[in-house]
Design a protein around this motif. Structure first.
Motif: not given
Length: 229
Positions: A117-118, A120-122, A124, A138, A184, A188
């Motif tokens: 999850a970290e 993935h969030d990076a 954005l 990424h 992205q 998610g």
């Protein structure tokens, strides 16, 4: 070769050979190096500011994935892009990555899911910055975290092998407008399914994601006229 203002700059942890592979494959896929173009080791080395050894190794790797053709006593040449072969590889990869996502949903522990999850969030911030180069790196990091999370070394190795064979085409997709933002969003949904432990949904979403990547790569090649309309 096209003109270049600076010498080759490998990314952190990237070998000179890998950097040459990345740069040459990008120029081949974009059509800057057209099919049939002779690839002279000495000229490429001078262009990138590296010795002939990493160039020779890079050409061998590109030959393995079908972007370069070696001819006895004549040297290396840019190969014709085979649309059918590329699509076959993407279809195969969709199945393998779907399996990885499904197993990851079943086998990842809470810490591994939090790390995913970290990652993935990076992504954005990279989407907001429109940083395509950073998003490519990424994207690789996120997918490989899922391969690792599958907990099956044989599956991971097979997936990495087929991924390497279409790496240049996967990278090219992000030059299409809105592709990094759409990617992205797709990531998610996959990450959320893995976090819930929903193996069937994770498998389906990952398979759909890779087929979308395939369509984007094909659209890019048509836009660049690398494959016929």
């Amino acid at each position: 070769m096209t003109e270049r203002d600076t010498r080759l700059q490998p990314a952190p942890g990237e070998t000179s050979t890998a950097a040459v592979v990345r740069e040459l494959s990008a120029q081949i896929v974009s059509g800057k190096l057209p099919p049939g173009k002779k690839l002279d080791e000495a000229l490429i080395g001078e262009y990138f500011g590296v010795s002939r050894t990493p160039v020779r190794e890079a050409l061998r790797e590109l030959a393995v994935v079908g972007l370069v053709e070696t001819r006895p006593h004549r040297g290396a040449f840019v190969a014709e892009v085979s649309t059918d072969k590329m699509l076959e590889k993407f279809e195969f990869m969709a199945e393998l990555e779907g399996l990885c996502a499904g197993y990851a949903a079943r086998r990842m522990d809470a810490a591994a899911k939090a790390r995913l999850a970290e990652i993935h969030d990076a992504g954005l911030a990279l989407v907001e910055q429109r940083d395509r180069a950073a998003y490519r790196a990424h994207n690789t990091l996120l997918h490989e975290a899922i391969y690792d999370g599958a907990g099956n070394d044989s599956l991971r190795d097979a997936t990495l092998t087929i991924r390497r064979s279409v790496a240049a085409f996967r990278a090219a997709q992000f030059d299409l407008k809105e592709r990094i933002g759409n990617s992205q969003v797709e990531h998610g949904l996959i990450v959320a399914a893995i976090d819930r432990g929903d193996a069937d949904e994770a498998t389906l979403l990952m398979r759909r994601h890779i087929l979308t990547v395939m369509e984007a790569a094909e659209a890019y090649l048509r836009e660049k006229r690398v494959i016929p309309l």
